[in-house]
Structure formats: C-alpha cells, structure tokens
Design an enzyme around this catalytic site. Structure first.
Site, PDB file in Angstrom:
ATOM      1  CE  LYS A   1      -6.711 -12.819  49.424  1.00 59.54           C
ATOM      2  NZ  LYS A   1      -6.378 -12.117  50.662  1.00 59.54           N
TER       3      LYS A   1
ATOM      4  CD  GLN B   1      -4.844 -12.308  54.005  1.00 66.02           C
ATOM      5  OE1 GLN B   1      -4.815 -12.271  52.781  1.00 66.02           O
ATOM      6  NE2 GLN B   1      -5.967 -12.451  54.678  1.00 66.02           N
TER       7      GLN B   1
ATOM      8  CG  ASP C   1      -7.787  -5.928  50.384  1.00 61.59           C
ATOM      9  OD1 ASP C   1      -8.609  -6.638  49.776  1.00 61.59           O
ATOM     10  OD2 ASP C   1      -7.025  -6.361  51.258  1.00 61.59           O
TER      11      ASP C   1
END
Ligand code: NAD
Length: 297
Positions: free
Chosen positions: A54, A98, A121
């Site tokens: 990422k 994460q 997200d």
C-alpha cells in the site's frame, strides 16, 4: 463457452494511472498533495506485506504516505490518541487501520474513532449508513473494485440478477448495497442458505466472497453469467509448495461463464487501486473540489 477473462491487474493499473493524473492536477492547480496514513499494529506477516505494498503504491501515484507501526501490546488509549492526531492533521486525507487488530483492541471502537470523511476503508458506521441509504459515502475498497469491473464489462447493470455468496461487513454486505444502487435484483447467500447451487444458478452476476477454496463449481453457474471471485485461499500446489486460488473452481466455471475474474490478478489488485481512488475522493471532498466520477461509486 469459454469465458472472457476480466483482467483486474490491467484494470487496476489503469485506475492507478487515473489516480496519478488526478494527484498531479491537484498539486499543480490547487497546491494540494493527497496523503494516506496507514496504521499497523503488531507483526502479522500478511498485514506487513499489505501495508508495504500500500505504501509503495501510494508513493508511486504521487501521494504522501504516512506509516505508523505500533507494537502489538499498544493500549487502546494510545491507538485512539494516534487516530485523533491523524484526524486533526490537514496533510492526512485518508486513514486506514490495518485489520485484524490484536484481540485486546476493540476494532469497532477504533474504526468508529476515525473521522468518517477520512475513513478510506469505508468501515465507519456513518459510511455504512450513508451507503445503505444511497447517500455519498466512502465505499469499502474491495466491493468498489468489483463494481468498477462489472460496470466496465457490462455498462448498465440495471435489472440483472446478482447473487453474492458471503455476508461479511467488509465484502458481502457493501457489495449488495452497491449492486442494489445499480438496480440489480440482489440476493445475499451465506453459510445457512438452503440449496445454494439453485440460488447461484439464477444469477447473471455471481460474487463469491466466502474464504473457501474453489467451493463454487461450474455446474452452479448459469451459462453466460459473470463471475467475480473475491476469495484468496492458499492451497498446496500439485508440484509442491503452495498457490493462491479463489472461492470458485476457475477451470470449470470458465467453461460456463460469460466472464470471470482470475485469482490472482482479479479482484486483489483492484482493492489497493480503490484505496488510492478513495483517498483522492476524500481529498477532493475535504477541499471542496469536484471529485473524479470514474473513481467513485
Ligand atoms: P468472512 O469470513 O468475514 O465471511 C465469509 C462469509 O462466507 C460469511 O458471511 C459466511 O456466511 C459465508 N460462508 C461461509 N461458509 C459458507 C458456505 N459453505 N456457503 C455459503 N456461504 C458461506 O470473509 P470476508 O472477509 O468477506 O472474505 C471472504 C474471502 O474474500 C476471503 O477468502 C478473503 O481472503 C477474501 N478477500 C479478498 C479481498 C481482496 O482484496 N481480493 C478482500 C477482502 C477479502
């Protein structure tokens, strides 16, 4: 029939190129550089790999990448303090924590502490609600990537019969909302669904997000249907070692389907591309600038 292969790797490269063009325009015309902060707690090897790739791709498209690595024993208060700091940092337009988090941390509490406008997200409860009510939301990256590939392949999805296998908050449910938003007739199947084969057989679009290697055989697929395989499963390879397979049995499904995404090289690459797309969207919204329509739901 042999299915058209939907090349997620090539599509993702195209999305990243669009993102890079937009980043350059934001910098040149408005003096703004989009910034994405990724927070990793602990040493989970798979999470470390994701976070590294990422970060690399964030920099490649010209954005600023902020990486925060915290020890596995970090307290909830310390993690929440970091999120508050990132929420208040004007150089940070997107925040991603994460998952999974170590067991002593409450994931819901942590995710809901992120400013919804920076929740790239799309897991914050406000974004879930906005998506469910057809309002402008930050949309979870994996289903957004699936939607982009489906729209690219079909144009309009209106009136199509879609069956999603899996009801998770990160894939199945938001996928259902997005397909409903594009006027599909949507069924969500799950571990308690009766006659799964029959349910799947009526679908023009099948999205498999289960986490069980090759569980959907070609015999379940309506001839000509489009199959989107979200699953990522590591299995033993016949020649030794391991390999990645999806939730559908690719070889038999490709004989029947009209189009299919491979694993690897299908949905996976689109997920990170959509994370970058969401960061652009968040940045444009933060600065009151028009957002790139092709990169949003
Ligand atoms: P999850 O474990 O949260 O959800 C799995 C879902 O499958 C559940 O809703 C369950 O009801 C359903 N299910 C389980 N067994 C079933 C059965 N026998 N029949 C029908 N349904 C059944 O998983 P998730 O987080 O949604 O992920 C699903 C898969 O997608 C995993 O393989 C994961 O690794 C993969 N994934 C890939 C990406 C990507 O970027 N490509 C992103 C997220 C998840």
């Amino acid at each position: 029939m042999t299915a058209t292969v939907i090349d997620g790797k090539a599509f993702a490269a195209k999305v990243r190129a669009q993102v890079a063009t937009h980043v350059e325009r934001l910098r040149h015309d408005h003096g703004v550089t989009p910034g994405l902060a990724v927070v990793l707690v602990g040493e989970d090897p798979a999470s470390q790999v994701y976070v590294r790739s990422k970060g690399k791709m964030t920099v490649e498209v010209g954005m600023t990448s902020f990486e925060h690595k915290l020890a596995a024993h970090v307290t909830e208060a310390e993690l929440l303090a970091l999120i508050a700091q990132l929420n208040n940092d004007p150089a940070v337009h997107g925040i991603l924590v994460q998952l999974p988090l170590p067991g002593h941390l409450d994931s819901d509490l942590v995710i809901n502490a992120i400013d919804p406008a920076k929740d790239v997200d799309g897991f914050h409860i406000s974004n879930v609600g906005l998506l469910a009510t057809g309002q402008k939301a930050m949309v979870p990256c994996t289903p957004l990537g699936c939607l982009m590939m489906l729209r690219d392949h079909h144009g309009s999805l209106s009136g199509m019969e879609a069956v999603i296998i899996g009801r998770s908050n990160i894939v199945g449910k938001p996928m259902a909302q997005l397909l409903l938003g594009d006027s599909c007739t949507v069924t969500i199947a799950h571990s308690r669904t009766r006659n799964l084969a029959e349910v799947v057989r009526r679908a023009d679009i099948v999205v498999a997000a289960v986490g069980r290697a090759q569980m959907v055989p070609g015999g379940w697929i309506k001839p000509g249907a489009t199959v989107i395989d979200v699953g990522i499963n590591r299995v033993d390879a016949p020649q030794g070692g391991t390999r990645l397979v999806g939730d559908v049995d690719y070889d038999s499904c490709a004989q029947v389907a009209g189009a299919i995404t491979p694993v690897p090289g299908g949905v996976g690459p689109m997920t990170i591309a959509c994370l970058l797309a969401n960061t652009i969207t968040a940045c444009c919204r933060a600065h009151g600038l028009p957002e790139p329509e092709a990169l949003t739901a």
